[in-house]
Design a protein around this motif. Structure first.
Motif, PDB file in Angstrom:
ATOM      1  N   LEU A 182       0.826  -1.202   0.000  1.00 52.14           N
ATOM      2  CA  LEU A 182       0.000   0.000   0.000  1.00 52.14           C
ATOM      3  C   LEU A 182       0.863   1.257   0.000  1.00 52.14           C
ATOM      4  O   LEU A 182       0.615   2.213  -0.733  1.00 52.14           O
ATOM      5  CB  LEU A 182      -0.867  -0.021   1.253  1.00 52.14           C
ATOM      6  N   LEU A 225       2.576   1.723  -3.287  1.00 48.92           N
ATOM      7  CA  LEU A 225       1.670   1.856  -4.430  1.00 48.92           C
ATOM      8  C   LEU A 225       1.908   3.114  -5.281  1.00 48.92           C
ATOM      9  O   LEU A 225       1.966   3.026  -6.506  1.00 48.92           O
ATOM     10  CB  LEU A 225       0.230   1.802  -3.924  1.00 48.92           C
ATOM     11  N   LEU A 235       1.761   4.062  -9.629  1.00 56.03           N
ATOM     12  CA  LEU A 235       0.537   4.665 -10.146  1.00 56.03           C
ATOM     13  C   LEU A 235       0.887   5.903 -10.960  1.00 56.03           C
ATOM     14  O   LEU A 235       1.770   6.657 -10.587  1.00 56.03           O
ATOM     15  CB  LEU A 235      -0.370   5.082  -8.987  1.00 56.03           C
ATOM     16  N   ALA A 267      -7.153  11.237  -7.025  1.00 55.85           N
ATOM     17  CA  ALA A 267      -7.618  10.571  -5.815  1.00 55.85           C
ATOM     18  C   ALA A 267      -7.520  11.503  -4.616  1.00 55.85           C
ATOM     19  O   ALA A 267      -8.454  11.629  -3.820  1.00 55.85           O
ATOM     20  CB  ALA A 267      -6.792   9.319  -5.571  1.00 55.85           C
ATOM     21  N   ILE A 275     -10.131  14.229  -4.674  1.00 59.26           N
ATOM     22  CA  ILE A 275     -11.442  13.749  -4.243  1.00 59.26           C
ATOM     23  C   ILE A 275     -11.500  13.636  -2.724  1.00 59.26           C
ATOM     24  O   ILE A 275     -12.439  14.111  -2.084  1.00 59.26           O
ATOM     25  CB  ILE A 275     -11.740  12.380  -4.884  1.00 59.26           C
ATOM     26  N   VAL A 276     -10.478  13.034  -2.149  1.00 60.03           N
ATOM     27  CA  VAL A 276     -10.462  12.873  -0.698  1.00 60.03           C
ATOM     28  C   VAL A 276     -10.512  14.231  -0.013  1.00 60.03           C
ATOM     29  O   VAL A 276     -11.263  14.435   0.944  1.00 60.03           O
ATOM     30  CB  VAL A 276      -9.204  12.093  -0.248  1.00 60.03           C
ATOM     31  N   VAL A 321      -5.060  -2.075  -5.146  1.00 64.54           N
ATOM     32  CA  VAL A 321      -5.993  -1.377  -6.025  1.00 64.54           C
ATOM     33  C   VAL A 321      -7.294  -1.083  -5.281  1.00 64.54           C
ATOM     34  O   VAL A 321      -7.907  -0.029  -5.474  1.00 64.54           O
ATOM     35  CB  VAL A 321      -6.280  -2.242  -7.272  1.00 64.54           C
ATOM     36  N   THR A 334      -7.881  -0.268  -2.181  1.00 62.60           N
ATOM     37  CA  THR A 334      -7.893   0.945  -1.374  1.00 62.60           C
ATOM     38  C   THR A 334      -8.155   2.173  -2.226  1.00 62.60           C
ATOM     39  O   THR A 334      -8.897   3.066  -1.855  1.00 62.60           O
ATOM     40  CB  THR A 334      -6.542   1.143  -0.681  1.00 62.60           C
ATOM     41  N   PHE A 335      -7.471   2.152  -3.361  1.00 63.43           N
ATOM     42  CA  PHE A 335      -7.619   3.323  -4.192  1.00 63.43           C
ATOM     43  C   PHE A 335      -9.050   3.457  -4.679  1.00 63.43           C
ATOM     44  O   PHE A 335      -9.657   4.523  -4.578  1.00 63.43           O
ATOM     45  CB  PHE A 335      -6.676   3.267  -5.393  1.00 63.43           C
ATOM     46  N   TRP A 375     -11.261   4.882  -2.205  1.00 61.28           N
ATOM     47  CA  TRP A 375     -11.309   6.342  -2.114  1.00 61.28           C
ATOM     48  C   TRP A 375     -12.310   6.920  -3.106  1.00 61.28           C
ATOM     49  O   TRP A 375     -13.125   7.743  -2.790  1.00 61.28           O
ATOM     50  CB  TRP A 375      -9.931   6.943  -2.431  1.00 61.28           C
ATOM     51  N   THR A 376     -12.164   6.427  -4.289  1.00 62.75           N
ATOM     52  CA  THR A 376     -13.022   6.954  -5.326  1.00 62.75           C
ATOM     53  C   THR A 376     -14.466   6.586  -5.036  1.00 62.75           C
ATOM     54  O   THR A 376     -15.362   7.408  -5.147  1.00 62.75           O
ATOM     55  CB  THR A 376     -12.620   6.408  -6.698  1.00 62.75           C
TER      56      THR A 376
END
Ligand code: ATP
Ligand code: MG
Lengths: 370, 275, 257
Positions: B104, B107, B111, B119, B122-123, C2, C4-5, C8-9
């Motif tokens: 995690l 990650l 990406l 992301a 959005i958060v 993937v 987790t991501f 979020w969305t």
């Protein structure tokens, strides 16, 4: 030997039914032993038998799964390594590469906040003790292997611990230096009088240095004894073949009375053993095998010399070691050759393979096994 | 052996051509920075330092530099501290879900940045936080931490665990051991982590573009200036200065790494620190 | 990872539950988005192949033919990439432009009569620029894999009578495969989502999915659609990388037997 002079010496470390499991692997299966104050104690055993595991638990890096460890009468459960009266000499020495020799040696003293002059004196004394006087300002990474080993030792001794733990401290040194360090380490231990616990898989090293040795196999102590006892009276075949060389011969009890036991031994024939010579707890019907050390048999070169018993065999192989010659001899009535060692004294001839040898031995040098 | 000789020649030529390809854009930077024409094209018209002068008088640029430095220093410090603890934990302990948690954290390394930016945006909107330089710092910490962990992880892996045990054994506490032994020994790693994350943050555009409020960072400022052809020469000048600084920093980092490697008695010429 | 991501969305999409599927439907069916998505993939696959193929000989050269200055070479390879990415892309624009460095140089040398126009503001420019931008990310993993190869294996191959070409294909290349795969994945994933390059040098026909994502978040003000696009592209890229990973692993195993 001190421990035989004074077997009642105070216990400094008491191990009581100590076990350790790593997941499914049981590294230690119940270790019980008392280590005496001021002795040089060795943990000897093949690789993977749990020596390091045991040492690390005494040092406080790991906790036993079950069982207890007491140092100087105090139970050690829950006491971390930095609060135990033990200090360790690591196999890799773990000399701090970013510090000078003096800072390495004084590392633990810094915590005690001594006056500067006293601190310096202590460090210099510790360095002198290991023959490194004047090396203080040197950078640690410039030292040779033997010097690192001494620094590691000084760094432990300066703390005046009750016990110094050494994990294969000599295994990284070459043969010559190792021999020299064995003697030095032994002398140093005598002079400071601190208990040393040495981990080693080198039986010769353990025999030379130790007051007492615990021989370990598979997480258990097979025998705890003085070097002499271990060599002369190994409790089983495993210990016997780990310490030195041993020739094993099949044996059967052919008769016994209250004074002696008669054995029918492969190749050697009938041998009578006095009852008092049986190891403790061994009954005559337990005996299935006997052992003879290579040096307990003699090749009688001169036809005039005799021995208590004489048998014949053919020399299969000769290994010449300078001071010694090792023979592989096939005795009559035995498939496997036995090993016989002979000191090469002045004028003594060396037999060649194929020659017939007269082999002499004394019946009291026989060791009995189950 | 002419076969081998030929192959080597061929490879040598290729290596040279490839290096030209790698360096082509970078070499142009100073050329146009000192070119007196406002048009970025050949032939060159003359030598000038005018564009550097312009930089001194552009206030918007100065505040962008200040913002970028603030963001880069904060992001580098925070991610290196986080990386220090994470790398240490992974190197010494095994804990439940270790692989999952590490995956995690790592990650963001694989990406696309635009996805991280989206992301995070959005958060942040969800949480009702307003965008500012601090949200940029947050984003940069997210992408920098994996690099810190990678750099520091190799530093910790090179550290003999018995070093820490020896210190502990000599009566030092856990914190004291970290301070007196662990930290000095991984210091080269810490410094390269700081340098790398600083450089990444300083150069990062997309996340800063998405997450910044009214205060812009340097790349965002450069981006906004690119629309005006008249501003281009001074951007070249700015780029030249930045290039000089980063190269100096990198050389410094390399020298430092070699020095500490020598001090630890390692072979300084190894490529270990670079890859 | 993937999960987790997307979590979020999803958080966001949860708020507008009714729109959730619609966004994805739009992302997947609208020809514009599909075209952009496919183009992004096409471009990044070409970029990846170009980058890795161009990088391999350099990694090979440094690993096998550079004796004493390996670290220096690696250092030199990485230096250009510590300059601002933005500026590097921009400089490619300068090089490739109609009046750019390349054209003016070629004109000056008399090799061409009028400036080449097929090299800027299209997919070609994007490929060239990205192949440059990701070069060290391809070189380093391959180099590491090549360095790990036990040199005695190559000697063994030579001993067994393999010529240099044969031993390269039978020993070196298979053993370097993990590095090549790593390089492929490392280059592929970020290039799909690259924003600056297509925007600066891609013109209109070189635009990629990330530019659309940005538009959705910015001008179009349709953040959920942007998010849907982002998640979709990430799944596609993730799937693709996994496929590459497993495919090569299988091939590697098959070859090892
Ligand atoms: N941290 C650990 N986790 C799992 N298993 C371990 C761990 N430490 C030791 N073991 C296992 O416990 C057993 C004993 O290991 P130990 O290190 O004590 O052996 P040793 O006698 O010191 O051997 P050597 O002479 O090779 O150093 C081995 O089987 C080893 O694999
Ligand atoms: Mg051990």
């Amino acid at each position: 030997m001190r421990d035989t002079e004074n077997p009642q010496a105070r216990t400094i470390i008491a191990l009581n039914a100590v076990t350790k499991s790593f997941g499914a692997v049981q590294a230690l299966k119940g270790i019980t032993a008392n280590i005496r104050e001021g002795e040089f104690f060795s943990l000897l055993g093949p690789s993977g038998c749990g020596k390091t595991t045991l040492l690390r638990m005494i040092a406080g890096f790991d906790e036993p799964t079950t069982g207890t460890i007491a140092i100087d009468g105090k139970p050690m459960a829950g006491i971390a390594a930095n609060h135990r009266p033990t200090n360790m000499v690591f196999q890799s020495y773990a000399i701090f590469p970013h510090l000078s020799v003096a800072d390495n040696v004084g590392y633990g003293l810094k915590k005690r906040r001594l006056p500067k002059a006293e601190y310096r004196r202590e460090v210099e004394q510790a360095l002198e003790m290991v023959d490194l006087g004047g090396y203080g300002p040197r950078a640690a990474h410039t030292l040779s292997g033997g010097q690192r080993q001494r620094v590691a030792l000084a760094r432990a001794l300066i703390m005046k611990p009750k016990v110094v733990l050494l994990d294969e401290p000599l295994s990284a040194l070459d043969k010559k230096l190792r021999d020299q360090m064995q003697l030095e380490l032994r002398q140093l231990q005598r002079s400071v009088g601190i208990t040393f616990i040495l981990v080693t898989h080198d039986q010769e090293e353990a025999l030379i240095m130790s007051d007492r040795i615990a021989v370990m196999f598979d997480g258990q102590i097979e025998q705890l004894a003085t070097p002499e006892d271990l060599y002369r009276r190994p409790v089983n075949q495993r210990v016997a073949s780990f310490i030195g060389v041993m020739n094993f011969l099949g044996a059967q009890v052919s008769g016994s009375d209250e004074n002696q036991v008669s054995l029918d031994v492969q190749a050697l024939g009938r041998i009578d053993i006095p009852r008092a010579g049986l190891p403790e707890g061994m009954k005559p019907e337990d005996i299935h095998r006997v052992g003879v050390r290579p040096e307990m048999m003699t090749i009688l070169i001169d036809s005039a010399t005799t021995a208590e018993r004489i048998i014949e065999g053919e020399v299969v192989e000769t290994s010449y070691y300078g001071d010694m010659t090792y023979y592989a001899v096939r005795l009559i009535g035995l498939e496997e050759p036995v090993t016989i060692s002979m000191r090469n004294t002045a004028g003594r001839a060396v037999l060649r393979p194929g020659e017939i040898a007269r082999v002499g031995f004394a019946t009291d040098s026989i060791i009995l096994f189950r | 052996m002419s076969n081998r000789r030929n192959k080597l020649n061929w490879l040598n030529t290729y290596a040279v051509v490839y290096m030209v390809f790698l360096y082509a854009p970078v070499v142009l930077l100073p050329i146009f920075a000192f070119n007196s024409s406002t048009i970025i094209a050949f032939p060159l018209s003359g030598f000038t330092t005018e564009w550097f002068g312009v930089l001194w008088t552009t206030d918007a640029l100065h505040s962008a530099v200040r913002n970028s430095l603030l963001v880069a220093v904060s992001a580098a410090t925070i991610s290196t501290v986080l990386g220090l603890f994470a790398a240490r934990a992974v190197a010494r302990y095994s804990f439940p879900l270790e692989r999952g948690i590490m995956g995690l954290i790592m990650l963001p390394l694989v990406l696309p940045e635009i996805i991280i930016a989206v992301a995070l945006l959005i958060v942040l909107i969800q949480l009702g936080l307003s965008l500012s330089l601090w949200t940029v710092v947050l984003g940069h910490v997210l992408i920098c931490t994996p690099f810190s962990i990678a750099v520091l992880g190799s530093a910790f892996r090179g550290l003999d665990p018995s070093m820490e045990e020896a210190s502990f054994d000599l009566g030092e506490t856990r914190w004291g051991t970290f301070r007196r032994v662990t930290f000095p020994l991984v210091l080269p790693g810490v410094i390269s982590s700081l340098l790398i994350t600083f450089t990444i943050s300083l150069d990062e555009f997309i996340i800063a573009f998405f997450l910044t409020g009214t205060d812009v960072t340097l790349p965002v400022y450069i981006w906004s200036q690119m629309r005006f052809p008249a501003k281009l020469p001074s951007i070249m000048a700015l780029g030249t200065i930045l290039l000089g600084l980063t190269v100096a920093l990198l050389i410094l980092a390399e020298i430092f790494r070699r020095r500490s490697a020598t001090r630890r008695g390692l072979d300084a010429s190894t490529t270990e620190g670079l890859v | 990872m993937v999960v987790t991501f997307s979590f979020w969305t999803q958080n966001y999409l949860d708020l507008d539950t009714t729109f959730t599927l619609a966004n994805y439907r739009e992302a997947w069916t609208d020809p514009l988005y599909r075209e952009l998505m496919l183009r992004s993939l096409r471009i990044s696959v070409v970029v990846t192949v170009a980058t890795v193929v161009l990088a391999f000989p350099i990694a090979y050269y440094v690993s096998f033919h550079v004796r004493n200055h390996k670290a220096l070479w690696l250092f030199l390879i990485t230096v250009p990439f510590w300059t601002s990415y933005l500026l590097r892309v921009f400089l490619w624009k300068v090089i490739l432009g109609y009046n750019g460095v390349l054209n003016s140089a070629l004109l000056g040398l008399g090799l061409i009569d009028e400036p080449l126009s097929f090299i800027l503001y299209n997919a070609n420019a994007v490929v060239i620029t990205l192949a440059h931008a990701w070069a060290p990310f391809a070189i380093l993993p391959i180099f590491v894999a090549l360095e790990r190869i036990d040199r005695s294996l190559l000697e063994a191959a030579k001993d067994l009578g393999d010529g240099p070409v044969r031993s390269f294909f039978r020993v070196t290349l298979p053993l370097a495969m993990p590095g090549v795969v790593a390089a492929t994945i490392i280059v592929l994933i970020p290039t799909v989502g690259d924003y600056i390059t297509p925007r600066l040098v891609g013109g209109t026909e070189g635009l990629m999915i990330s530019n659309m994502i940005q538009v959705q978040f910015g001008k179009a003000n349709n953040a959920p659609l942007g998010a849907a696009l982002a998640v979709s592209s990430m799944f596609i890229v993730g799937g693709l990388s996994l496929m590459i990973f497993f495919a090569t692993r299988k091939i590697g195993r098959g070859g090892a037997d």
